[in-house]
Design an enzyme around this catalytic site. Sequence first.
Site, short mmCIF file in Angstrom:
data_model
loop_
_atom_site.label_atom_id
_atom_site.label_comp_id
_atom_site.label_asym_id
_atom_site.label_seq_id
_atom_site.Cartn_x
_atom_site.Cartn_y
_atom_site.Cartn_z
CD GLU A 123 -1.64 -2.40 1.65
OE1 GLU A 123 -0.69 -2.53 1.75
OE2 GLU A 123 -2.56 -3.09 1.83
CG PHE A 173 -9.01 -9.74 11.63
CD1 PHE A 173 -7.75 -10.47 11.80
CD2 PHE A 173 -9.36 -10.01 10.20
CE1 PHE A 173 -6.82 -10.71 10.99
CE2 PHE A 173 -8.34 -10.18 9.23
CZ PHE A 173 -7.24 -10.76 9.67
CD GLN A 174 -7.17 -7.53 7.80
OE1 GLN A 174 -8.12 -7.14 6.89
NE2 GLN A 174 -5.94 -8.05 7.42
CE LYS A 201 -16.95 -6.73 4.34
NZ LYS A 201 -16.19 -8.05 4.80
CG MET A 254 22.95 12.50 2.50
SD MET A 254 24.18 13.30 1.50
CE MET A 254 23.29 14.07 0.14
#
Lengths: 566, 194
Positions: free
Chosen positions: A51, A113-114, A163, A475
């Site tokens: 993502e 969950f999640q 949802k 760097m």
Amino acid sequence: MKLKGSEIIMESLLREGVDVMFGYPGGAILPTYDAMSQYEDRLHHVLVRHEQGASHMADGYARATGKVGVCIATSGPGATNLVTGLATAMMDSSPIVAITGQVPIPAIGSDAFQETDVTGVTLPITKHNYLVTDVRELAYTIKEAFHIARTGRPGPVLVDVPKDVQNAEAEFIWPEAAIELPGYDPPSSARDYEIDAALRLIAEAERPIILAGHGIMMSGAMNELRELAERTQIPVSLTLLGKGAMPEEHPLVIGMMGMHGEASSNLAIQEADLLIALGMRFDDRVTGNLKTYAQNAKKIHIDIDRSEINKNVRADVGIAGDLKTVLTQLLPKLEGKSHQAWIGQIRDWLEDSSERDILNYETPGILLTAQVVNDIWKLTGGDAITVTDVGQHQMLEAQYYPHQRPSTLLTSGGLGTMGFGFPAAIGAKFGQPDEDIWAIVGDGGFQMTLCEMATAAQENVNVNIAIINNNFLGMVRQWQELFFEKRYQATPMVNPDFCKLADAYGIPNRCVTQRDEIEDAVRFAQSIDGPTLIEFVVEKEEMVYPMVPAGADLHDMKRRPKPGEA
Amino acid sequence: MAEAKIDSKVTVVALVENEPGVLNRIASLFRRRAFNIDSLTVGRTHRPHISRMTIRVEAGPEYARKIATNLQKLVNVIDVRIIDNEPHVERDLALIKVRNDDADSRNTITEICDRYPARIVDVGPKVAIIEMVGTEEIIEEFIELVRPIGIVEMIRTGVVSMGRGTRIHDTNFINRRALVEAAEKARSGNGRLV
């Protein structure tokens, strides 16, 4: 007609002119993915591999087009993976809208969950965010999100949709009226007395300098900037994100400012008696030590974000407004001037710099990053969109790839996000399909998001990846060399064979170790309609000069040695 | 400009949308800069969708201006004003539970309350609750007077402020839900559906 929340999301995106979105499915966003199938012909979904890639792609799309980029993720880990990309977009004022799934409303707060408190997590790194709890508000919220993302000082906006809201049905009513938010009213024009005060300072100045930033391009004020500079003969220094605000070959452009800016720019700022700061925010990488920064200069600061004025540097004239509007107010009253002695002084400093140019170095058998970048510049006619990662290659790109057009250097300036370059280049290609797009990335940063090679291959995105491989986090190594007595802790890298890796993804590739191989490889990449990868194996321990050490005075630069001095 | 924290208090008044999360957004601005909020009060106004906050924070005037511009940047914040430099009325309310279990303490309490805008709102055999309304300074003065009697428990609402005169701090904001409901009503009224 009643639509499901998921369909309302799609209809709303279409009405906002979205044609591509970058995302990754998952449980809590599944209804929206299901609705996508009805819209496939008008709304193209790009399946990323992580993502973070989706957020950088939306950002790259936005930077390349000026339009709002869209990314989509599921709840919990999907949404938290967007965080780096949102923070990157926030720091560089890039307009993106992120849509995330959330667990159903009754489950919110139950450690389902999640489940993650995504609006909480992203609160400080978004311009605004929403948790939609009523499907009837969904269309309005999405319209508002796009409005906030693209107007004023642009930035990322996140819309978290549970949802059950995606599944719920409501009458789809697209709000036709313009969004009006009493707490959100970006400034546009300046007051007359502000314009007069600015004109007075410009008329009085003998050693003025314009500091042009990202805001010039955001506002579309390129012509106004040029007219201001040409009429008053005031030299223009650019910020990193300001590159392209005025063609770098223009005689009045004296190069980039700041930590790795042109010495002549930094010296000019320190000697100036007037700074005209346009759409820039006096970042610490630009100013160095604030106590000694441009001490003899009056400051005019014009920015659309009122909170930037007097934040780091006190403005004698601070104008909160849209640059194009404000400069358009200012220009008709502006009197022509010339600053020959001042420009002559800056030219002397420039000459000293050009003696130190890396391109004057003789380096038989060794490939230097500046040579690679400069050859890519030549071979692309100086007209590509380059998207960089963060580090030495980024600064050398800024020094050795002059940009003539606005929005042709896309780079993570504020947040300095390694891993940004490659996915952002993919996003940029979707926004500007006719442009020659080069992701110029280091071996370190590329490995943070290289999984997106699969995305590039699956979508056959015509981006050219140029890996500047020095087998070091260059760097950081440079700082260790300068400030930590060369203790190279955790900076040497044992890398994969990038070409074999590209092979595994089915991406045509070349490996370049000698300067005379560069042209062939670049031509090869340009000849292929799809992703390509070139690995440039460069000198391991290069340095980027000039350098103003963090917190040092801007004139206290470590200069690049002249050839023979090194 | 780094500015040393100065031992002075600033009063910021903000009109905000009465919506979940707004308090969090505002508090977050102070948290990020490691500033301690001295008091923050929030309550509804005569407008249905608008709340009003009074925030007291220890900060110098330079920092106060930065806080105000950053607050103003929040989408849910409709208007911000630093109120210290204009004529204004401010009130703080304290409930102070004091020991009340001998004649001496009872007499002292009554005597002190007579001299201040304070009243005894609850009396028991062992403790009494005093309600005191006034400016922050007067309340502090009052607390120091009753402290020797023995404070058992105390709460303060924090300062609320309002500017004097006709410079009104107000808005006609209507929230999203009301707009959506109005749109739905309009659609069903003329029978046109999308």
